[in-house]
Design a protein around this motif. Structure first.
Motif, mmCIF file in Angstrom:
data_model
loop_
_atom_site.group_PDB
_atom_site.id
_atom_site.type_symbol
_atom_site.label_atom_id
_atom_site.label_comp_id
_atom_site.label_asym_id
_atom_site.label_seq_id
_atom_site.Cartn_x
_atom_site.Cartn_y
_atom_site.Cartn_z
ATOM 1 N N PRO A 1 2.297 10.061 4.090
ATOM 2 C CA PRO A 1 2.764 11.328 3.519
ATOM 3 C C PRO A 1 1.613 12.273 3.193
ATOM 4 O O PRO A 1 0.594 11.863 2.647
ATOM 5 N N ILE A 2 1.785 13.530 3.558
ATOM 6 C CA ILE A 2 0.815 14.582 3.249
ATOM 7 C C ILE A 2 1.409 15.447 2.143
ATOM 8 O O ILE A 2 2.504 15.988 2.288
ATOM 9 N N ILE A 3 0.689 15.558 1.038
ATOM 10 C CA ILE A 3 1.219 16.227 -0.146
ATOM 11 C C ILE A 3 0.439 17.502 -0.416
ATOM 12 O O ILE A 3 -0.777 17.472 -0.636
ATOM 13 N N GLU A 4 1.141 18.617 -0.394
ATOM 14 C CA GLU A 4 0.537 19.907 -0.726
ATOM 15 C C GLU A 4 0.348 19.967 -2.238
ATOM 16 O O GLU A 4 1.315 19.933 -3.003
ATOM 17 N N LEU B 1 0.836 -1.200 0.000
ATOM 18 C CA LEU B 1 0.000 0.000 0.000
ATOM 19 C C LEU B 1 0.866 1.245 0.000
ATOM 20 O O LEU B 1 1.873 1.317 0.716
ATOM 21 N N HIS B 2 0.437 2.245 -0.770
ATOM 22 C CA HIS B 2 1.145 3.518 -0.845
ATOM 23 C C HIS B 2 0.124 4.637 -0.611
ATOM 24 O O HIS B 2 -0.329 5.289 -1.559
ATOM 25 N N PRO B 3 -0.287 4.857 0.646
ATOM 26 C CA PRO B 3 -1.279 5.899 0.921
ATOM 27 C C PRO B 3 -0.659 7.290 0.846
ATOM 28 O O PRO B 3 0.491 7.507 1.261
ATOM 29 N N ARG B 4 -1.423 8.232 0.309
ATOM 30 C CA ARG B 4 -1.000 9.622 0.211
ATOM 31 C C ARG B 4 -2.212 10.504 0.489
ATOM 32 O O ARG B 4 -3.289 10.285 -0.086
ATOM 33 N N MET B 5 -2.041 11.511 1.331
ATOM 34 C CA MET B 5 -3.097 12.492 1.554
ATOM 35 C C MET B 5 -2.789 13.752 0.764
ATOM 36 O O MET B 5 -1.707 14.321 0.881
ATOM 37 N N LEU B 6 -3.757 14.197 -0.055
ATOM 38 C CA LEU B 6 -3.629 15.474 -0.743
ATOM 39 C C LEU B 6 -4.196 16.563 0.150
ATOM 40 O O LEU B 6 -5.249 16.390 0.770
ATOM 41 N N PHE B 7 -3.508 17.704 0.185
ATOM 42 C CA PHE B 7 -3.799 18.751 1.163
ATOM 43 C C PHE B 7 -3.686 20.109 0.490
ATOM 44 O O PHE B 7 -2.886 20.291 -0.425
ATOM 45 N N MET B 8 -4.502 21.055 0.927
ATOM 46 C CA MET B 8 -4.376 22.432 0.480
ATOM 47 C C MET B 8 -4.303 23.353 1.693
ATOM 48 O O MET B 8 -5.266 23.469 2.446
ATOM 49 N N THR B 9 -3.160 23.993 1.867
ATOM 50 C CA THR B 9 -2.977 24.913 2.983
ATOM 51 C C THR B 9 -3.742 26.209 2.777
ATOM 52 O O THR B 9 -4.358 26.743 3.705
ATOM 53 N N ASP B 10 -3.725 26.708 1.547
ATOM 54 C CA ASP B 10 -4.338 27.990 1.221
ATOM 55 C C ASP B 10 -5.865 27.842 1.168
ATOM 56 O O ASP B 10 -6.412 27.278 0.222
ATOM 57 N N ALA B 11 -6.536 28.361 2.189
ATOM 58 C CA ALA B 11 -7.994 28.210 2.267
ATOM 59 C C ALA B 11 -8.704 28.920 1.120
ATOM 60 O O ALA B 11 -9.706 28.410 0.595
ATOM 61 N N ASP B 12 -8.216 30.084 0.714
ATOM 62 C CA ASP B 12 -8.867 30.819 -0.376
ATOM 63 C C ASP B 12 -8.768 30.048 -1.691
ATOM 64 O O ASP B 12 -9.744 29.958 -2.447
ATOM 65 N N ALA B 13 -7.588 29.500 -1.965
ATOM 66 C CA ALA B 13 -7.408 28.712 -3.184
ATOM 67 C C ALA B 13 -8.259 27.453 -3.141
ATOM 68 O O ALA B 13 -8.832 27.030 -4.154
#
Length: 200
Positions: free
Chosen positions: A174-177, A119-131
């Motif tokens: 891993p958390i990926i911006e 398994l290769h889990p990855r979380m996609l994340f966005m720091t910029d709330a407006d974007a």
């Protein structure tokens, strides 16, 4: 030996687009969207009619963060037996899989432990709330009822993202911006075994 890239994150972070590119470029034998699995299960599980930002209703009367987290756990518990079967199939035939969707918990993903599948889990994340909000608004028709609901529920979406990020850190996921599609896809593929990107 099979391999499964599991991409999760809240609505609007670009999971489907990243998954499509990863599936084609890895390449993966199958790309499964959790939303499709959810559609199949809804006839027997009416709680799956709820969207990500409404799952708090499964746990209480008010849209609190505590109810959101508990409701999310209830929701994912309904989905996961079927998603485990999807993963099991890749383990059985030793194939590559991309599994993506909003309603996945890193805790559930990391519970799956079967010989024959990495398994290769990855979380996609966005720091910029407006974007993030702009991307969400752009994913549905302008001025539509669903767009209004998304905007109203956006604080809950962000709260759920924080919860998933905390869980991901606990399970070393891993958390990926996701700032740039190309950068995100290239970074993910470079970490996967037998990727075309690794052979370049």
């Amino acid at each position: 030996m099979g391999d499964a890239l599991v991409l999760f994150g809240v609505a609007g972070v670009g999971k489907s687009t990243v998954a499509r590119h990863c599936s084609l470029e890895w390449p993966a034998k199958r790309c499964v969207d959790v939303a499709t699995v959810r559609e199949v299960l809804r006839s027997n599980h009416p709680e799956l009619e709820l969207s990500t930002y409404d799952v708090w209703k499964l746990a209480g009367e008010e849209p609190t963060i505590a109810n959101l987290v508990r409701g999310f756990d209830i929701y994912t518990s309904v989905l996961w037996p079927t998603l485990w079967q999807v993963l099991h199939r890749s383990a059985a035939d030793g194939s590559t899989l991309v599994l993506e969707g909003a309603m996945m918990s890193p805790a559930k993903v990391c519970e799956f432990n079967e010989p024959g599948l990495r398994l290769h889990p990855r979380m996609l994340f966005m720091t910029d709330a407006d974007a993030h909000l702009q991307r969400l608004r752009g994913s549905v028709p302008e001025g539509s009822a669903i767009q209004l609901r998304l905007v109203e529920s956006f604080p809950l979406v962000r709260a759920l993202q924080d919860h998933l990020a905390q869980l991901s850190r606990c399970y070393d996921v891993p958390i990926i911006e996701n700032r740039s599609l190309r950068t995100t896809v290239d970074g993910i593929l470079a970490s996967l075994p037998d990727s075309e990107h690794r052979r370049d």
